[in-house]
Motif scaffolding. Structure first.
Motif, short mmCIF file in Angstrom:
data_model
loop_
_atom_site.label_atom_id
_atom_site.label_comp_id
_atom_site.label_asym_id
_atom_site.label_seq_id
_atom_site.Cartn_x
_atom_site.Cartn_y
_atom_site.Cartn_z
N ALA A 68 -17.95 35.06 1.43
CA ALA A 68 -18.75 35.52 0.07
C ALA A 68 -19.92 35.31 0.56
CB ALA A 68 -18.05 34.89 -1.03
N LEU A 69 -20.57 34.02 0.85
CA LEU A 69 -21.88 33.86 0.89
C LEU A 69 -22.34 34.88 2.09
CD1 LEU A 69 -22.07 30.10 0.73
CD2 LEU A 69 -23.14 31.63 -0.89
N THR A 74 -26.60 28.96 9.46
CA THR A 74 -26.64 27.75 9.26
C THR A 74 -26.59 27.22 7.65
OG1 THR A 74 -27.92 27.46 11.41
CG2 THR A 74 -28.01 25.70 9.95
N GLU A 75 -27.42 27.80 7.11
CA GLU A 75 -27.58 27.64 5.72
C GLU A 75 -26.11 27.75 4.80
OE1 GLU A 75 -32.09 29.02 4.40
OE2 GLU A 75 -30.37 30.70 4.72
N VAL A 76 -25.42 28.95 5.22
CA VAL A 76 -24.05 28.67 4.58
C VAL A 76 -23.04 27.67 5.24
CG1 VAL A 76 -21.86 30.24 4.80
CG2 VAL A 76 -24.03 31.43 4.61
N CYS A 77 -23.09 27.35 6.39
CA CYS A 77 -22.53 26.32 6.94
C CYS A 77 -22.79 24.89 6.21
CB CYS A 77 -22.79 25.91 8.56
SG CYS A 77 -22.26 24.49 9.02
N ARG A 118 -21.34 38.32 9.32
CA ARG A 118 -22.49 38.58 8.57
C ARG A 118 -23.12 39.98 8.73
NH1 ARG A 118 -27.95 37.56 8.63
NH2 ARG A 118 -29.10 36.80 6.62
N ALA A 119 -23.11 40.20 10.11
CA ALA A 119 -23.79 41.69 10.19
C ALA A 119 -23.10 42.66 9.96
CB ALA A 119 -24.30 41.69 11.97
N ARG A 120 -21.80 42.50 9.83
CA ARG A 120 -20.92 43.52 9.67
C ARG A 120 -21.24 44.42 8.48
NH1 ARG A 120 -15.46 43.72 7.90
NH2 ARG A 120 -15.18 41.29 8.77
N ASP A 121 -20.79 45.57 8.13
CA ASP A 121 -21.09 46.31 6.72
C ASP A 121 -19.80 45.92 5.95
OD1 ASP A 121 -21.83 48.07 4.58
OD2 ASP A 121 -20.88 49.77 5.74
N HIS A 122 -20.08 45.53 4.74
CA HIS A 122 -18.79 45.19 3.87
C HIS A 122 -18.73 46.25 2.50
CE1 HIS A 122 -18.32 41.32 5.88
NE2 HIS A 122 -19.45 41.18 6.15
N VAL A 172 -14.00 28.20 4.27
CA VAL A 172 -14.38 29.52 5.19
C VAL A 172 -14.16 30.65 3.96
CG1 VAL A 172 -13.31 30.95 6.74
CG2 VAL A 172 -13.56 28.79 7.33
N GLU A 173 -13.36 30.37 3.18
CA GLU A 173 -13.35 31.37 1.90
C GLU A 173 -14.61 31.86 1.33
OE1 GLU A 173 -9.38 32.23 -0.27
OE2 GLU A 173 -10.72 30.87 -1.59
#
Length: 139
Positions: free
Chosen positions: A66-67, A76-79, A106-110, A61-62
């Motif tokens: 990052a991905l 799905t690709e990250v999974c 993923r959608a959130r602003d980082h 998950v860590e």
């Protein structure tokens, strides 16, 4: 627990850190540590405070966080990139540790964490189960 066992457990943990995307299971890790799967699991939990599976999923998950922050891969690709074989199990565990779904993360602003040094960001963004207060939140 003797020092020899601790050395073997540390090597198994280091292997999980390096090979998190590989199909690792307790049997394979125990074999590498020259222990039975049951003894390995009990010893790992006694030494590190969590089961081997929990430790491995936290690492996955860590890496997934990052991905997902990069934004160029689908959930799905990250999974699959982090070694999970079930999107449902990955999403459930991610949500349990992070507090939001992989898609929402993923959608959130980082952008607010982009200026932080990687060593600090990694400490404060480490996923912890059920809001465990081991790591203080980012300011």
């Amino acid at each position: 627990m003797n020092l020899e066992d601790l050395v073997r457990l540390r090597r198994a943990r280091d292997r999980m850190d390096r090979e998190y995307a590989e199909p690792l299971d307790v049997t394979a890790l125990a074999r590498g540590a020259h222990m039975s799967p049951g003894h390995f699991s009990r010893s790992f939990r006694a030494a590190f405070g969590e089961t081997p599976y929990s430790y491995l999923m936290t690492r996955r998950v860590e890496r997934a966080k990052a991905l997902l922050r990069r934004g160029d891969l689908s959930v799905t690709e990250v999974c699959f990139a982090v070694g999970c074989t079930s999107l449902g199990s990955f999403s459930t565990r991610f949500t349990e540790l992070v507090g939001e779904s992989p898609s929402a993360y993923r959608a959130r602003d980082h952008g607010d964490t982009a200026a932080l040094p990687a060593c600090i960001s990694k400490i404060h963004s480490r996923p912890v189960k059920n809001g465990d207060p081991r790591t203080p939140p980012l300011p």
